[in-house]
Design a protein around this motif. Structure first.
Motif, PDB file in Angstrom:
ATOM      1  N   LYS A  21       0.831  -1.207   0.000  1.00 51.43           N
ATOM      2  CA  LYS A  21       0.000   0.000   0.000  1.00 51.43           C
ATOM      3  C   LYS A  21       0.864   1.256   0.000  1.00 51.43           C
ATOM      4  O   LYS A  21       0.589   2.217  -0.714  1.00 51.43           O
ATOM      5  CB  LYS A  21      -0.937  -0.003   1.198  1.00 51.43           C
ATOM      6  N   ALA A  22       1.924   1.263   0.788  1.00 49.47           N
ATOM      7  CA  ALA A  22       2.816   2.433   0.846  1.00 49.47           C
ATOM      8  C   ALA A  22       3.499   2.674  -0.499  1.00 49.47           C
ATOM      9  O   ALA A  22       3.612   3.825  -0.948  1.00 49.47           O
ATOM     10  CB  ALA A  22       3.863   2.244   1.946  1.00 49.47           C
ATOM     11  N   LEU A  23       3.938   1.600  -1.159  1.00 49.51           N
ATOM     12  CA  LEU A  23       4.553   1.749  -2.481  1.00 49.51           C
ATOM     13  C   LEU A  23       3.549   2.316  -3.481  1.00 49.51           C
ATOM     14  O   LEU A  23       3.854   3.234  -4.244  1.00 49.51           O
ATOM     15  CB  LEU A  23       5.083   0.402  -2.979  1.00 49.51           C
ATOM     16  N   MET A  24       2.335   1.756  -3.478  1.00 51.86           N
ATOM     17  CA  MET A  24       1.307   2.230  -4.406  1.00 51.86           C
ATOM     18  C   MET A  24       0.917   3.676  -4.106  1.00 51.86           C
ATOM     19  O   MET A  24       0.675   4.463  -5.023  1.00 51.86           O
ATOM     20  CB  MET A  24       0.064   1.337  -4.332  1.00 51.86           C
ATOM     21  N   GLN A  25       0.866   4.060  -2.830  1.00 51.03           N
ATOM     22  CA  GLN A  25       0.481   5.428  -2.482  1.00 51.03           C
ATOM     23  C   GLN A  25       1.503   6.431  -3.016  1.00 51.03           C
ATOM     24  O   GLN A  25       1.134   7.523  -3.440  1.00 51.03           O
ATOM     25  CB  GLN A  25       0.315   5.576  -0.965  1.00 51.03           C
ATOM     26  N   ALA A  50      -8.480  -6.365  -3.646  1.00 50.69           N
ATOM     27  CA  ALA A  50      -9.091  -5.618  -2.538  1.00 50.69           C
ATOM     28  C   ALA A  50      -8.270  -4.371  -2.212  1.00 50.69           C
ATOM     29  O   ALA A  50      -8.824  -3.282  -2.015  1.00 50.69           O
ATOM     30  CB  ALA A  50      -9.239  -6.505  -1.306  1.00 50.69           C
ATOM     31  N   MET A  51      -6.952  -4.516  -2.172  1.00 47.66           N
ATOM     32  CA  MET A  51      -6.103  -3.359  -1.880  1.00 47.66           C
ATOM     33  C   MET A  51      -6.241  -2.305  -2.966  1.00 47.66           C
ATOM     34  O   MET A  51      -6.392  -1.115  -2.676  1.00 47.66           O
ATOM     35  CB  MET A  51      -4.634  -3.771  -1.759  1.00 47.66           C
ATOM     36  N   TYR A  52      -6.208  -2.742  -4.230  1.00 50.51           N
ATOM     37  CA  TYR A  52      -6.306  -1.782  -5.323  1.00 50.51           C
ATOM     38  C   TYR A  52      -7.649  -1.064  -5.304  1.00 50.51           C
ATOM     39  O   TYR A  52      -7.719   0.145  -5.528  1.00 50.51           O
ATOM     40  CB  TYR A  52      -6.071  -2.461  -6.671  1.00 50.51           C
ATOM     41  N   GLY A  56      -8.725   3.124  -4.916  1.00 51.57           N
ATOM     42  CA  GLY A  56      -9.466   3.843  -5.940  1.00 51.57           C
ATOM     43  C   GLY A  56      -9.427   3.251  -7.332  1.00 51.57           C
ATOM     44  O   GLY A  56      -9.914   3.873  -8.280  1.00 51.57           O
ATOM     45  N   PHE A  57      -8.866   2.056  -7.491  1.00 48.00           N
ATOM     46  CA  PHE A  57      -8.824   1.414  -8.807  1.00 48.00           C
ATOM     47  C   PHE A  57     -10.168   0.753  -9.112  1.00 48.00           C
ATOM     48  O   PHE A  57     -10.869   0.294  -8.196  1.00 48.00           O
ATOM     49  CB  PHE A  57      -7.723   0.347  -8.866  1.00 48.00           C
ATOM     50  N   VAL A  58     -10.520   0.708 -10.387  1.00 46.11           N
ATOM     51  CA  VAL A  58     -11.733   0.032 -10.847  1.00 46.11           C
ATOM     52  C   VAL A  58     -11.363  -0.933 -11.967  1.00 46.11           C
ATOM     53  O   VAL A  58     -10.380  -0.726 -12.669  1.00 46.11           O
ATOM     54  CB  VAL A  58     -12.799   1.040 -11.351  1.00 46.11           C
ATOM     55  N   GLU A  59     -12.153  -1.980 -12.128  1.00 45.21           N
ATOM     56  CA  GLU A  59     -11.909  -2.965 -13.176  1.00 45.21           C
ATOM     57  C   GLU A  59     -12.305  -2.392 -14.529  1.00 45.21           C
ATOM     58  O   GLU A  59     -13.349  -1.768 -14.664  1.00 45.21           O
ATOM     59  CB  GLU A  59     -12.717  -4.231 -12.912  1.00 45.21           C
ATOM     60  N   VAL A  60     -11.448  -2.597 -15.524  1.00 44.16           N
ATOM     61  CA  VAL A  60     -11.745  -2.138 -16.885  1.00 44.16           C
ATOM     62  C   VAL A  60     -11.652  -3.270 -17.908  1.00 44.16           C
ATOM     63  O   VAL A  60     -11.912  -3.058 -19.077  1.00 44.16           O
ATOM     64  CB  VAL A  60     -10.836  -0.956 -17.311  1.00 44.16           C
TER      65      VAL A  60
END
Length: 82
Positions: A21-25, A50-52, A56-60
């Protein structure tokens, strides 16, 4: 412009400590600071979804993995410019 992330993993012994999470943030903060914000695209496996989603990520789309995007902190897709 868009950011396409390559897969990263946190070793099992270190999962659940907030490292992923810290890396992605950090990536999210850099992309959100751009004007306009830079969308972030990635492929997630079921364990990371779940983390994504919380970030704020959504499936595309789907392939072997689930294709996800985070457009901006508001969660809105940008208007296509011509």
């Amino acid at each position: 412009m868009r950011a396409d992330l390559v897969p990263i993993w946190v070793k099992p012994a270190y999962q659940g400590l907030g490292i992923g999470k810290a890396l992605m943030q950090q990536v999210i903060d850099l992309c959100d600071a751009q004007s306009p914000p830079t969308p972030i695209f990635l492929e997630a496996d079921k364990r990371g979804m779940a983390m994504y989603r919380k970030l704020g990520f959504v499936e595309v789309g789907t392939s072997e993995y689930v294709e996800m995007v985070r457009y901006n902190k508001e969660g809105t897709q940008p208007v296509q410019q011509r």
